[in-house]
Scaffold this motif. Structure first.
Motif, short mmCIF file in Angstrom:
data_model
loop_
_atom_site.label_atom_id
_atom_site.label_comp_id
_atom_site.label_asym_id
_atom_site.label_seq_id
_atom_site.Cartn_x
_atom_site.Cartn_y
_atom_site.Cartn_z
N ASN A 167 68.69 3.48 66.00
CA ASN A 167 69.06 4.87 65.81
C ASN A 167 69.76 5.38 67.07
N PRO A 168 70.90 6.09 66.94
CA PRO A 168 71.66 6.53 68.12
C PRO A 168 70.83 7.33 69.12
N ILE A 213 60.02 -7.67 63.78
CA ILE A 213 59.31 -6.44 63.45
C ILE A 213 60.19 -5.53 62.59
N LEU A 214 61.48 -5.47 62.90
CA LEU A 214 62.40 -4.69 62.07
C LEU A 214 62.46 -5.22 60.64
N ASN A 240 62.13 2.93 65.96
CA ASN A 240 63.35 2.98 65.17
C ASN A 240 63.03 3.17 63.69
N MET A 241 62.01 2.47 63.19
CA MET A 241 61.62 2.63 61.79
C MET A 241 61.06 4.02 61.52
N LEU A 242 60.38 4.61 62.53
CA LEU A 242 59.85 5.96 62.37
C LEU A 242 60.97 6.98 62.20
N TYR A 289 62.82 10.41 74.34
CA TYR A 289 63.32 11.65 74.96
C TYR A 289 64.29 12.40 74.05
N PHE A 290 65.16 11.69 73.32
CA PHE A 290 66.16 12.35 72.47
C PHE A 290 65.74 12.37 71.00
N THR A 291 64.55 11.90 70.70
CA THR A 291 64.05 11.92 69.33
C THR A 291 62.94 12.96 69.23
#
Length: 404
Positions: free
Chosen positions: A9-10, A35-36, A61-63, A95-97
């Motif tokens: 995710n960006p 894991i992905l 990332n999955m979250l 931090y950005f999520t």
């Protein structure tokens, strides 16, 4: 392998790159794709190999792709210290999520316990917990984990050594059977494989051996009292031509304190920690890479991703708790077949941790005498071997029979 190759995710990738992470470690290269792909996994990897990022990054990332994610991730750790370290990594990487986390462990006051209960009722994305305190919340009914998707056991061998097997099995009883389970362990004894067979479903397996320090690192140690540390470092840094220096400290508060101390002493130093804003961290890292700041101070977690060429000196202001962290810390110098120096300051209470480091790297680190004018140093004496605990049998004398 570049982290961009994982197609994260960006927002997650932006936080990752902002923290200085560029290339994945071997354990991350192998574990993240599995894991992905939502495979169960058992991985043998020690601290210092990047194992925490190996499971945090794909799960986070999955979250980001799931809207209904409260109380969907549980990470079990053997100690409060490790739980806190994992939470710091989550805080930095997210931090950005809008990913949220909660640490759950014993030893706090009643206020902390009530705060934990409130957060659990409202729901958080990632719960990082030690087994004992988590069971208390599960048993009381405050914490519901019926929607859990991801279960991680970090340092599983250590949890079993500490007697947490029954607690782990009790916790699993509260979790859905349909879930993804990931287990990390520094060693792979039979008891770990037995636990894995009970918890994991057709798991993939990874085994990563930790590397030894590079031959080009001049490893040194000073035995000092805490009151002598700053005076010693002042001399070391003023009387040697070190262009780029990293100082590792054990806690965020100590990082901040050392930043102020070094500045007062006339060194151009910056403390690098999670309380800084994103732009501040980026500016500090850019200045350090461009040699405008010669001294950078940080913790294990926040300095783990630093990939800067030309670091000539690494200072362990505190002996790291885990021996493997020592290897990772000093590996910031002598990169790409260059040379560098690593200095560790050892006080009396850290002698056993220092001995564990020497045991791991299978060599004795050079002792450098403390300059006489700094006073007497703690004695560098061999540690007494810890004797295994043996339960003493109690013998009771039989009462004499009453004479007839």
């Amino acid at each position: 392998m570049d982290f961009k190759d994982f197609n994260f995710n960006p927002e997650l990738l932006e936080g990752l790159l902002a923290m200085g992470f560029r290339n994945a470690t071997p354990i991350q290269q192998q574990a993240i794709p599995l894991i992905l792909a939502q495979k169960d996994l058992i991985a043998c990897a020690q601290t210092g190999t990047g194992k925490t990022g190996a499971y945090l990054l794909p799960i986070m990332n999955m979250l980001t792709e799931n809207n209904d994610r409260h109380n969907t991730t549980l990470i079990l750790a053997p100690t409060r210290e490790l739980a806190q370290q994992i939470d710091l990594q989550v805080e930095a990487l997210s931090y950005f999520t809008n990913i949220s986390s909660l640490t759950v462990y014993g030893g706090g006051d009643g206020v902390a316990y009530e705060q934990q209960k409130r957060s659990m009722r409202e729901g958080v994305d990632i719960i990082i917990a030690t087994p004992g305190r988590l069971i208390a919340h599960l048993s009381s009914g405050v914490l519901k984990m019926d929607k859990l998707h991801y279960l991680v056991l970090d340092e599983a061998d250590r949890m079993l050594d500490m007697g947490f097997y029954d607690d782990i099995m009790k916790i699993v009883g509260y979790l859905p059977k349909e879930r993804q389970t990931v287990m990390f362990s520094a060693t792979m004894p039979p008891k770990i494989r037995t636990l894995a067979s009970k918890l994991l479903n057709h798991p993939e397996s990874i085994n990563i051996a930790i590397s030894k320090p590079a031959a080009g690192i001049n490893q040194q140690a000073y035995f000092v009292h805490d009151s002598q540390k700053v005076k010693l470092l002042t001399e070391v840094m003023k009387h040697a031509d070190y262009k780029s220096i990293i100082v590792f400290a054990s806690t965020k508060d100590k990082v901040k304190e050392l930043g102020k101390v070094f500045s007062r002493l006339g060194f151009k130093a910056e403390a690098f920690h999670s309380d800084l804003g994103q732009k501040e961290r980026e500016a500090i890292m850019l200045d350090f890479k461009n040699k405008r700041i010669p001294v950078l101070i940080g913790t294990d977690v926040l300095s783990r991703g630093i990939d800067v060429e030309g670091i000539s000196l690494v200072i362990n202001y505190d002996v790291p708790h885990d021996p493997e962290d020592y290897i990772h810390r000093i590996g910031r110098t002598a990169r790409a077949e260059t040379t560098g120096t690593a200095i560790t300051l050892v006080n009396a209470k850290d002698k056993r941790k220092f001995a564990n480091i020497e045991k791991l790297i299978e060599r004795e680190i050079d002792r450098i005498p403390l300059p006489e004018h700094l006073g007497e140093a703690p004695k560098d004496e061999p540690l007494a071997e810890k004797k295994p605990y043996v339960k003493k049998k109690k013998f009771f004398k039989k009462k004499p029979k009453a004479s007839s």
